[in-house]
Design a protein around this motif. Sequence first.
Motif, mmCIF file in Angstrom:
data_model
loop_
_atom_site.group_PDB
_atom_site.id
_atom_site.type_symbol
_atom_site.label_atom_id
_atom_site.label_comp_id
_atom_site.label_asym_id
_atom_site.label_seq_id
_atom_site.Cartn_x
_atom_site.Cartn_y
_atom_site.Cartn_z
ATOM 1 N N LYS A 139 15.645 -2.458 17.113
ATOM 2 C CA LYS A 139 15.804 -3.048 15.959
ATOM 3 C C LYS A 139 14.964 -2.487 14.938
ATOM 4 C CE LYS A 139 15.847 -7.575 13.603
ATOM 5 N NZ LYS A 139 15.372 -8.935 13.609
ATOM 6 N N ILE A 140 15.613 -1.991 13.865
ATOM 7 C CA ILE A 140 14.572 -1.419 12.936
ATOM 8 C C ILE A 140 14.363 -2.530 12.092
ATOM 9 C CG2 ILE A 140 14.926 0.186 10.892
ATOM 10 C CD1 ILE A 140 17.054 1.847 12.452
ATOM 11 N N VAL A 141 12.932 -2.447 12.064
ATOM 12 C CA VAL A 141 12.338 -3.947 11.202
ATOM 13 C C VAL A 141 11.713 -3.606 9.853
ATOM 14 C CG1 VAL A 141 11.778 -4.994 13.240
ATOM 15 C CG2 VAL A 141 10.044 -3.502 12.410
ATOM 16 N N GLY A 142 11.871 -2.232 9.675
ATOM 17 C CA GLY A 142 11.491 -1.714 8.220
ATOM 18 C C GLY A 142 11.278 -0.306 8.283
ATOM 19 N N ILE A 143 11.236 0.269 6.802
ATOM 20 C CA ILE A 143 11.422 1.728 6.667
ATOM 21 C C ILE A 143 10.328 1.864 5.453
ATOM 22 C CG2 ILE A 143 13.609 2.200 7.479
ATOM 23 C CD1 ILE A 143 14.353 2.722 4.221
ATOM 24 N N ASN A 144 9.528 3.063 5.565
ATOM 25 C CA ASN A 144 8.613 3.385 4.395
ATOM 26 C C ASN A 144 8.979 4.784 3.904
ATOM 27 O OD1 ASN A 144 6.618 3.826 2.606
ATOM 28 N ND2 ASN A 144 5.009 3.581 4.158
ATOM 29 N N HIS A 145 9.501 4.770 2.779
ATOM 30 C CA HIS A 145 9.969 6.193 2.085
ATOM 31 C C HIS A 145 8.786 6.809 1.329
ATOM 32 C CE1 HIS A 145 12.903 8.449 -1.012
ATOM 33 N NE2 HIS A 145 12.590 9.213 -0.061
ATOM 34 N N ARG A 146 8.612 7.909 1.576
ATOM 35 C CA ARG A 146 7.331 8.459 0.919
ATOM 36 C C ARG A 146 7.924 9.881 0.351
ATOM 37 N NH1 ARG A 146 5.355 7.918 6.006
ATOM 38 N NH2 ARG A 146 3.807 6.080 6.417
ATOM 39 N N PRO A 147 8.656 9.746 -0.984
ATOM 40 C CA PRO A 147 9.379 10.780 -1.719
ATOM 41 C C PRO A 147 8.457 11.936 -1.959
ATOM 42 C CG PRO A 147 9.145 9.330 -3.110
ATOM 43 C CD PRO A 147 8.839 8.442 -1.777
ATOM 44 N N ALA A 148 7.227 11.631 -2.172
ATOM 45 C CA ALA A 148 6.226 12.517 -2.600
ATOM 46 C C ALA A 148 5.725 13.589 -1.377
ATOM 47 C CB ALA A 148 4.902 12.101 -2.973
ATOM 48 N N LYS A 149 5.755 12.951 -0.275
ATOM 49 C CA LYS A 149 5.445 13.790 0.854
ATOM 50 C C LYS A 149 6.664 14.076 1.632
ATOM 51 C CE LYS A 149 0.846 11.518 2.251
ATOM 52 N NZ LYS A 149 0.150 10.574 3.281
ATOM 53 N N LYS A 150 7.899 13.997 0.991
ATOM 54 C CA LYS A 150 9.245 14.187 1.739
ATOM 55 C C LYS A 150 9.333 13.664 3.330
ATOM 56 C CE LYS A 150 10.274 18.023 -1.082
ATOM 57 N NZ LYS A 150 10.535 19.646 -1.212
ATOM 58 N N GLU A 151 8.987 12.177 3.297
ATOM 59 C CA GLU A 151 8.653 11.670 4.501
ATOM 60 C C GLU A 151 9.560 10.408 4.520
ATOM 61 O OE1 GLU A 151 4.607 13.296 5.996
ATOM 62 O OE2 GLU A 151 4.797 11.222 5.793
ATOM 63 N N LEU A 152 10.318 10.054 5.620
ATOM 64 C CA LEU A 152 10.655 8.674 5.856
ATOM 65 C C LEU A 152 10.474 8.097 7.217
ATOM 66 C CD1 LEU A 152 12.717 6.500 4.694
ATOM 67 C CD2 LEU A 152 14.596 7.675 5.927
ATOM 68 N N GLU A 153 9.631 6.951 7.285
ATOM 69 C CA GLU A 153 9.129 6.261 8.407
ATOM 70 C C GLU A 153 9.992 5.233 8.757
ATOM 71 O OE1 GLU A 153 4.847 5.522 9.119
ATOM 72 O OE2 GLU A 153 5.630 3.491 8.601
ATOM 73 N N PHE A 154 10.342 5.014 9.987
ATOM 74 C CA PHE A 154 11.068 4.052 10.470
ATOM 75 C C PHE A 154 10.116 3.086 11.614
ATOM 76 C CE2 PHE A 154 14.440 7.075 9.405
ATOM 77 C CZ PHE A 154 15.467 6.387 9.109
ATOM 78 N N ARG A 155 10.308 1.934 11.290
ATOM 79 C CA ARG A 155 9.264 1.151 12.426
ATOM 80 C C ARG A 155 10.451 0.080 13.146
ATOM 81 N NH1 ARG A 155 7.422 0.224 7.459
ATOM 82 N NH2 ARG A 155 8.141 -1.994 7.197
ATOM 83 N N PHE A 156 10.415 0.080 14.499
ATOM 84 C CA PHE A 156 11.245 -0.485 15.146
ATOM 85 C C PHE A 156 10.648 -1.452 16.109
ATOM 86 C CE2 PHE A 156 10.382 3.490 17.376
ATOM 87 C CZ PHE A 156 10.571 3.073 18.651
ATOM 88 N N ASP A 157 11.503 -2.441 16.653
ATOM 89 C CA ASP A 157 10.945 -3.292 17.866
ATOM 90 C C ASP A 157 12.001 -2.964 18.862
ATOM 91 O OD1 ASP A 157 8.889 -4.635 16.211
ATOM 92 O OD2 ASP A 157 10.225 -6.449 15.772
#
Length: 246
Positions: A139-157
């Motif tokens: 279950k994806i519980v959240g994301i963190n989009h960092r456009p300046a770093k060109k990164e996309l983080e997924f947090r999951f349970d």
Amino acid sequence: MSKPRDSVTDSACHVLKGAIVKILNTPLTVSVECNNKCKGRINVEYDSADKPSDDVIKSIQDEANRIIKENLEFKVFSCDRKEAEEKYKSQLVNNTFIYDKFPVPESVTTLTLVELQDWNINCCPAAHLKTTGEIGSIKIVGINHRPAKKELEFRFDIGPALTEQTTPAAAKGKKAAAPAAAPVIETNSLTLKDTNVQYLTQKIVDLVLSTKGTKEMIQESTIPQIEQLLTTLKNTSYANGFTCSK
């Protein structure tokens, strides 16, 4: 000193990475966190300035859980580094190469590779599950989009097991094993410490988590033992003239 990776969340990272690549075409992983058996994190290189919509995130989650239901085998094998690099440069798996942004020292000449057929390939020396079905669900519980770093983080349970898992390809033709029965609790040997609520709660949690099968199978196997355990708790408490401690 870093904590060792958990086999469940590490395996889940491979499954989720394949889903992320399929939906977003982001084959490079920047970092992962998989030391906790209940939750994890995967951070990928992501060029778009736009944050993925909720529908896109749901599609990624659905794809990951589809692969879990298919019960694919985690193929773990060793390979000469040069041979692996040559092979997988021309034979990408789901548009993914064996390396991410993690540096592999030049001194390493033999690689440990983990492959999910047509879904994910990665150089990864950690321990893994035998099949994707053992994960349970993601279950994806959240994301963190960092456009300046060109990164996309997924947090999951990690969630409970999904139903209707497919028999792994390597095991087709073999009779499926019966669900593991819940371990029997030796209630006759209960002592005064077994009247401690925290201790008994942990015993019940361990009992449920160690029982495999569908929800109905787990209930059928564990409820009688839990009832027996609580009955013995009550009788032991009354016999010794005190109530359950907190």
